[in-house]
Design a protein around this motif. Structure first.
Motif, short mmCIF file in Angstrom:
data_model
loop_
_atom_site.label_atom_id
_atom_site.label_comp_id
_atom_site.label_asym_id
_atom_site.label_seq_id
_atom_site.Cartn_x
_atom_site.Cartn_y
_atom_site.Cartn_z
N SER A 105 0.83 -1.21 0.00
CA SER A 105 0.00 0.00 0.00
C SER A 105 0.86 1.25 0.00
O SER A 105 0.54 2.24 -0.68
N ALA A 106 1.96 1.23 0.75
CA ALA A 106 2.85 2.39 0.80
C ALA A 106 3.53 2.64 -0.54
O ALA A 106 3.93 3.77 -0.84
N LEU A 107 3.67 1.59 -1.36
CA LEU A 107 4.32 1.71 -2.67
C LEU A 107 3.31 1.88 -3.80
O LEU A 107 3.69 1.93 -4.96
N ALA B 261 5.36 7.67 3.95
CA ALA B 261 3.99 7.25 3.68
C ALA B 261 3.05 7.77 4.77
O ALA B 261 3.45 7.93 5.93
N ARG C 138 -1.88 6.09 2.54
CA ARG C 138 -1.82 6.96 1.37
C ARG C 138 -0.35 7.10 0.97
O ARG C 138 0.46 7.61 1.75
N PRO C 139 0.01 6.62 -0.21
CA PRO C 139 1.41 6.73 -0.64
C PRO C 139 1.85 8.18 -0.74
O PRO C 139 1.04 9.09 -0.97
N HIS C 140 3.12 8.40 -0.58
CA HIS C 140 3.70 9.73 -0.71
C HIS C 140 5.16 9.55 -1.08
O HIS C 140 5.70 8.43 -1.01
N ARG D 213 8.57 -1.27 -8.28
CA ARG D 213 8.98 0.13 -8.32
C ARG D 213 10.40 0.31 -8.83
O ARG D 213 10.85 1.45 -8.99
#
Length: 434
Positions: A42-44, A72, A85-87, A188
């Motif tokens: 989810s973070a990616l 994240a 929510r990715p960041h 990624r």
């Protein structure tokens, strides 16, 4: 949020002895393995994700904190629904891995994608857990990783904001997490990743299948058709909703209670089909030890039949179950031999040595081999059982205590690693007050 990373007080505890057959229907916390993989994916991802009924325990809170530390947005305020929510991933950051293999092996490849320095360290024994093959794999991909001479924690990943990817060769015979950590971040990487394992068989193969299954669910293209080779194509990971299954490893002590006492235990919320965990292998092992096992729309039910049988089994695919199955074997009507589990010497503690040592102190006849245990049942006595800060050791002592009065754990608080409510829940089940 509860602070599970701080130094916790030791909690001596006397394992309750069952006076009657246990009978309970429980919904246990979610799987640690699924929760932590879902957090990383989810973070990616390319959009927000939710985790429904995740595990809230030390290992998963530390994973959430690790991903938050490198950028994240991870909200775990709601016990039953976490939001990620990715960041942009950035350093500098410090990551506390605790004693969690998933964090120390899943986060470094992610840290390679961050812009800046990420430092990882954890509990003292974490520095003894196998990490070298992962470090060398990352270095071969161009990621700068600084470590002590021992090649273990603490380590510093100098993230460059991207990883080129390509192909790596790794000996993952010490832990399947060494491969899973690379695979989870691989979509990624600029060129994706091909991982080739060379060496003795990778243990805990079902966990690798779980990693591949979850990657595909997040939109990654993964080819695992060639044995010991995993190829991940570069591409975006989609945000999605993850439904976290109950934790099978955490359920085994409760199933063992049904077997030891001739009772019945139902784990509610079990997926009727398509589980990411090795439920069929567990069903076979419990049946061989004398249980009746049924999977229905209500859940997974285990019934004791009045006897516990000895078992000869290769547990390499389900090594996390070794402590609880060892305790069952101590109470069986015939000897047991467990093999294929030499790698659990590198878990939270040397589990083979610890199990042999602690049960021998209670009067057991158990022989330790390089990759397993041989148990010849005989009457046990009460006494102190050391847990070595290992939650699975605490589970083993609790199972033995069902039939042996006076088994005292030196520290039951170690169960907070994966199930903080274990002492209260176990006592309620054994006493019939659940």
């Amino acid at each position: 949020m509860r602070n599970l990373t701080a130094t916790r007080p030791r909690q001596p505890w006397t394992a309750p002895t069952a006076s009657d057959p246990v009978s309970a229907s429980l919904r246990l916390p979610g799987s640690k393995s699924i929760t932590n993989r879902a957090l990383v994916l989810s973070a990616l991802g390319a959009g927000p994700s939710t985790l429904t009924r995740p595990l809230r325990a030390r290992d998963t809170e530390l994973m959430a904190a690790a991903l938050r530390a490198i950028g994240a947005h991870v909200s775990i305020a709601d016990d039953d629904r976490w939001l990620v929510r990715p960041h942009q991933l950035v350093g500098p950051a410090h990551v506390d891995v605790g004693l969690a293999g998933t964090i120390m092996r899943f986060v470094p490849p992610v840290a390679g994608l961050a812009e800046g320095q990420v430092t990882l360290d954890g509990d003292l024994h974490a520095r003894n857990r196998p990490l070298g093959p992962l470090i060398e794999a990352l270095r071969s991909l161009g990621v700068r990783v600084d470590t002590p001479a021992s090649g273990s924690l603490p380590l510093v990943v100098m993230g460059a904001g991207r990883v080129t990817g390509g192909e790596v060769v790794i000996d993952a015979s010490a832990s399947s997490q060494l491969v899973s950590g690379l695979l989870l971040a691989a979509p990624r990487f600029d060129r994706g990743l091909v991982v080739r394992h060379v060496g003795p068989p990778v243990p805990s193969a079902p966990h690798l299948r779980m990693t591949v299954q979850m990657l595909r669910a997040a939109g990654a293209a993964v080819d695992d058709s060639t044995p010991d080779v995993w190829a991940v194509e570069p591409g975006p990971l989609t945000g999605r909703s993850w439904e976290v299954e109950p934790d099978l490893s955490g359920a085994v002590p409760f199933f063992a209670a049904a077997l030891v006492t001739g009772g019945e235990m139902t784990l509610r919320g079990w997926p009727p089909q398509g589980s990411a965990q090795p439920v069929e292998l567990l069903r076979t092992l419990l049946q061989q030890m004398g249980a009746e096992v049924a999977l229905t729309t209500e859940g997974l039910t285990v019934r004791g039949t009045g006897s516990v049988r000895g078992l000869r089994a290769d547990l390499s695919d389900v090594s996390e179950l070794t402590p609880a199955l060892t305790a069952l074997a101590m109470l069986a009507d015939s000897p047991s031999v467990f093999t294929g589990i030499g790698h659990i010497r590198g878990h939270e503690t040397d589990r083979l040595a610890a199990l042999a040592r602690e049960f021998t102190a209670l009067g057991a006849d158990v022989t330790e081999s390089p990759d397993g245990l041989e148990i010849r049942p005989r009457p046990l006595r009460g006494g102190m059982f050391r847990t070595y800060q290992d939650h699975r050791m605490a589970h083993a002592a609790a199972v033995a205590g069902l039939a042996v009065p006076g088994i005292e754990l030196d520290d039951v608080a170690c169960t907070s690693k994966t199930m903080p409510e274990f002492p209260a829940l176990w006592s309620a089940v054994v006493t019939g007050k659940s």
